[in-house]
Scaffold this active site. Structure first.
Site, short mmCIF file in Angstrom:
data_model
loop_
_atom_site.label_atom_id
_atom_site.label_comp_id
_atom_site.label_asym_id
_atom_site.label_seq_id
_atom_site.Cartn_x
_atom_site.Cartn_y
_atom_site.Cartn_z
N VAL A 19 -5.21 -1.85 7.13
CA VAL A 19 -3.74 -1.85 7.09
C VAL A 19 -3.19 -0.70 7.94
CG1 VAL A 19 -1.69 -1.65 5.62
CG2 VAL A 19 -3.66 -2.95 4.81
N ARG A 44 -14.32 11.58 5.22
CA ARG A 44 -15.27 10.81 6.05
C ARG A 44 -14.77 10.69 7.49
NH1 ARG A 44 -15.15 8.13 1.14
NH2 ARG A 44 -13.33 6.95 1.75
N CYS A 133 0.53 -8.68 -0.67
CA CYS A 133 0.59 -9.58 0.49
C CYS A 133 0.91 -11.03 0.12
CB CYS A 133 -0.72 -9.51 1.26
SG CYS A 133 -2.19 -9.38 0.23
N GLN A 160 -6.98 -16.83 0.38
CA GLN A 160 -6.75 -15.51 0.95
C GLN A 160 -7.87 -15.01 1.85
OE1 GLN A 160 -4.44 -14.15 -3.09
NE2 GLN A 160 -4.99 -12.49 -1.70
N GLY A 164 -7.67 -8.80 3.53
CA GLY A 164 -6.90 -8.25 2.41
C GLY A 164 -7.67 -7.20 1.63
N LYS A 217 -0.11 -10.09 -10.38
CA LYS A 217 0.82 -9.42 -9.44
C LYS A 217 1.81 -10.45 -8.92
CE LYS A 217 -2.91 -6.81 -7.48
NZ LYS A 217 -3.73 -6.73 -6.26
N HIS A 246 -3.18 -15.31 5.00
CA HIS A 246 -3.30 -16.00 3.72
C HIS A 246 -2.53 -17.33 3.82
CE1 HIS A 246 -4.90 -12.33 2.25
NE2 HIS A 246 -3.90 -11.89 1.52
N ASN A 319 -1.61 -11.59 6.64
CA ASN A 319 -1.60 -10.68 5.48
C ASN A 319 -1.56 -9.22 5.88
OD1 ASN A 319 -4.35 -11.50 6.34
ND2 ASN A 319 -4.99 -9.91 4.91
#
Ligand code: NAP
Ligand code: 12T
Length: 339
Positions: A19, A44, A133, A160, A164, A217, A246, A319
């Site tokens: 994202v 990292r 999403c 989906q 995601g 959700k 999606h 998405n």
């Protein structure tokens, strides 16, 4: 509150993720008024740099002073990081647009899709939540139908994409597909079962009521965004071996009758929506066509002949874009417009 400026200092938290990467691209593509961009990720990623508009920018780790001087922070580093760091950022006077599930159902935090409920941005206290999403792409289509005919109930099934879940899941689908095509043994790390050539009726964790968190959700976020608790929603969310976008089968029952043609006309003028519906030419929305696009595509618009006032739709959107990065950037753009 965001102060009016010509250019803003913008942070992307989770910049190295699926994202975050899309957020950086979206900010650049939309010519967001950026004074300076700051990129954050975990330890990292220390020492890494990421390109923004031709310059290599360092990836930083978070500390209590990180948000000083930052106007807008776009978070996509997971709910645990948002829980800790979004309040720290808000305390520093920064406006947070949070992509995680951490703050979405908090009654003190607006949950916003700019095409649906931009007015809810007025009451934010430093944190604004970006919806899930699957919910975002559904509500941009539901809203104009609700305004025209009042939605009583929605039955949705999602298909989906693995993006995601993040970068590791995209790697897993690619690896499993390659291994299977080469007769090698398949390894499952991200998902509990093989995702290549398979469908998993399981997204996010299972809850006590037998639904997954992703399904709940969709139920709860839809009511909050639409500002209407009376809309009944039930969802089945399915992971499919698709990298991006999606797809959703959406069944809607309305109070007032809408013909398929009326629904098509309403949706064709809806902001952020493109009607793509010519079955005689085999044209309907596809995940591979929606990938990389900003809009939500809707097709297969037809009347549900099993009930009085019902519609069936097929809704597809990227998405990582409208489902995550683009919606967050559009929220930031609206905040600037309102400043
Ligand atoms: P991802 O590809 O796994 O990326 C995770 C990002 O978070 C990476 O940049 C990672 O940095 C960073 N991160 C992890 N731990 C951190 C820490 N302790 N401090 C700072 N940064 C840390 O996942 P993604 O798909 O981009 O998703 C990221 C989050 O966005 C998700 O957890 C979810 O909350 C949200 N999301 C929302 C939607 C939506 O529906 N709107 C969709 C997808 C995701 P490193 O590279 O250094 O590990
Ligand atoms: N588990 O932001 O795995 O609540 O596709 C988004 C996507 C959680 C979220 C996924 C997830 C979210 C997924």
């Amino acid at each position: 509150m965001l102060k009016k400026k010509n250019r803003y200092v913008v942070a992307v938290v989770g910049a190295t993720g699926a994202v975050g990467n899309e957020m950086i691209d979206t900010l650049a593509q939309r010519n967001f008024p950026i004074e300076k961009i700051r990129l954050f990720a975990s330890e990292r990623s220390e020492g890494k740099t990421l390109e923004f508009e031709g310059s290599e920018m360092p990836v930083e780790t978070l500390n209590n002073d990180s948000f000083k001087g930052i106007d807008i922070a776009l978070f996509s580093a997971g709910a645990e990081r948002s829980k800790i760091w979004a309040p720290v950022a808000a305390q520093s006077g920064c406006v947070v647009v949070d992509n995680s599930s951490q703050w979405r159902m908090d009654p003190g935090v607006p949950l916003v899709v700019p095409e649906v409920n931009p007015h809810d941005l007025k009451w934010h206290k430093g944190i604004i939540a970006n919806p899930n999403c699957s919910t975002i792409q559904m509500v941009v289509v539901l809203k104009p139908i609700h305004d025209a005919a009042r939605i009583k109930r929605v039955v949705v099934t999602t298909f989906q994409a693995v993006s995601g879940t993040g970068k590791k899941a995209m790697d897993e689908l690619l690896q499993q597909t390659t291994d299977l095509l080469n007769s090698r043994e398949v390894k499952c790390n991200v998902y509990p079962h093989q995702i290549a050539f398979n469908c998993l009726p399981h997204i996010d964790k299972f809850l006590d009521n037998g639904y997954t968190k992703e399904e709940m959700k969709m139920v709860q976020e839809t009511k909050k965004i639409m500002g209407d608790d009376s809309i009944r929603v039930t969802a089945t969310t399915v992971r499919v071996p698709v990298f991006r976008s999606h797809s959703e089968s959406v069944n809607i029952e309305t109070e007032k009758k809408l013909s398929a043609n009326e629904a098509r006309a309403i949706l064709s003028t809806a902001p952020g929506v493109i009607v793509y519906d010519a079955p005689d030419k085999n044209l309907y929305p596809l995940a591979i066509d929606a990938a990389g696009k900003d809009e939500t595509f809707v097709g297969r618009i037809r009347e549900d002949e099993s009930i009085e006032n019902g519609l069936n739709l097929w809704v597809v959107s990227d998405n990582l874009r409208k489902g995550a990065a683009l919606n967050a950037v559009q929220i930031a753009e609206k905040l600037i417009e309102m400043a």
